[in-house]
Design a protein around this motif. Sequence first.
Motif, PDB file in Angstrom:
ATOM      1  N   ARG A  30       0.829  -1.209   0.000  1.00  0.00           N
ATOM      2  CA  ARG A  30       0.000   0.000   0.000  1.00  0.00           C
ATOM      3  C   ARG A  30       0.864   1.260   0.000  1.00  0.00           C
ATOM      4  O   ARG A  30       0.630   2.206  -0.768  1.00  0.00           O
ATOM      5  N   GLN A  31       1.877   1.292   0.864  1.00  0.00           N
ATOM      6  CA  GLN A  31       2.715   2.485   0.980  1.00  0.00           C
ATOM      7  C   GLN A  31       3.528   2.729  -0.287  1.00  0.00           C
ATOM      8  O   GLN A  31       3.787   3.878  -0.663  1.00  0.00           O
ATOM      9  N   LEU A  34       1.281   4.574  -2.581  1.00  0.00           N
ATOM     10  CA  LEU A  34       1.096   5.943  -2.102  1.00  0.00           C
ATOM     11  C   LEU A  34       2.311   6.808  -2.447  1.00  0.00           C
ATOM     12  O   LEU A  34       2.175   7.945  -2.909  1.00  0.00           O
ATOM     13  N   ARG A  38       2.537  10.097  -4.893  1.00  0.00           N
ATOM     14  CA  ARG A  38       3.076  11.387  -4.442  1.00  0.00           C
ATOM     15  C   ARG A  38       4.223  11.867  -5.324  1.00  0.00           C
ATOM     16  O   ARG A  38       4.393  13.075  -5.546  1.00  0.00           O
ATOM     17  N   ASP A  53      -2.077  10.276   3.514  1.00  0.00           N
ATOM     18  CA  ASP A  53      -2.400   8.929   3.041  1.00  0.00           C
ATOM     19  C   ASP A  53      -3.902   8.700   2.919  1.00  0.00           C
ATOM     20  O   ASP A  53      -4.385   8.148   1.918  1.00  0.00           O
ATOM     21  N   LEU A  57      -5.665   7.625  -0.630  1.00  0.00           N
ATOM     22  CA  LEU A  57      -6.199   6.277  -0.769  1.00  0.00           C
ATOM     23  C   LEU A  57      -7.580   6.270  -1.417  1.00  0.00           C
ATOM     24  O   LEU A  57      -7.967   5.287  -2.065  1.00  0.00           O
TER      25      LEU A  57
END
Length: 309
Positions: A30-31, A34, A38, A53, A57
């Motif tokens: 997930r990160q 993200l 960005r 976040d 999401l």
Amino acid sequence: MASKKQYVCTLDEKTLDKAKRELNEDPATRQVHLDKLREMFNSRPDIKFRSDDAFLLRFLRCKKFNAERAFKTLVRYYETRRDYKEIYGNFVPSHMNHILEMNVHYLASGRDNEGRRVFLFRPGCVDPQKTNLVTAIATSIMVLEKISEEEETQVNGVVAIGDFTGATMGHATALGPATAKKLTDLIQNVLPLRLKAIHYVNQPAIFDAMFALFKPFLGEKIKKRIHFHGEEFGNLHSHVPSNLLPAEYGGAIPEFSNKELTEYLLASEEDFIENNKYGFPKSKDALGGESIGADPATGLKGTFKKLEI
């Protein structure tokens, strides 16, 4: 700036499993997605992106964790906020209070069998001769934007019900094709929501003319999710549980009331104010302050910020 509060996933195991199957969401990566999203902000230095976040999401989930598509939708989100001034010019709940008092909107307190939010709107409650119909539309967008914050809603989606009791030619005229196009664009291409179904009830004779305003702009996916019920609520209940609906629609809720929804929105005033700070800077911000600009007597005044060429 948006809060730097660390993101903590609120999804239960069942919903997270659904997010994995349908949205390609993996807590382990997930990160990474993200961070990739960005990084794309650098390609658009003209936009002040909100970067927490939880906000990002919404866009990753609605685009099945494809960062490139999520970024395009995020850019479009800010472009429409800049361009659709009639909707976003004063996008705070307190400005919509007179619409909320008309009892136009209803948000079920529970969810349907698939975990979806159920949102009902009644445009016929707005008198287009006395009230700007676009403000009522903006209020609907505000409700949808608010519930897009909910992680469970991001995964499971929303079901919308349009009750056209009382709709007249005046509503169709006040709406017009330009506004219909913008509204359709927002719903289909901009808001980070999964619109799973649209149900129309109590359609008057004028409804066909009103729907004709929207139909040219509807994508095939949305068209397949539209259902027309007239006054046959039994058919509606086969899609939306009656225990979520007001009595006017054969449901178990005693009356149509948006009291909880109104309180829900008005309590979020500061959140909307904060979110409105992002996007394309106003000219006074881009040029260094309100004193910057043309002086009728001496021409340009003030100091321009350095521009990167």
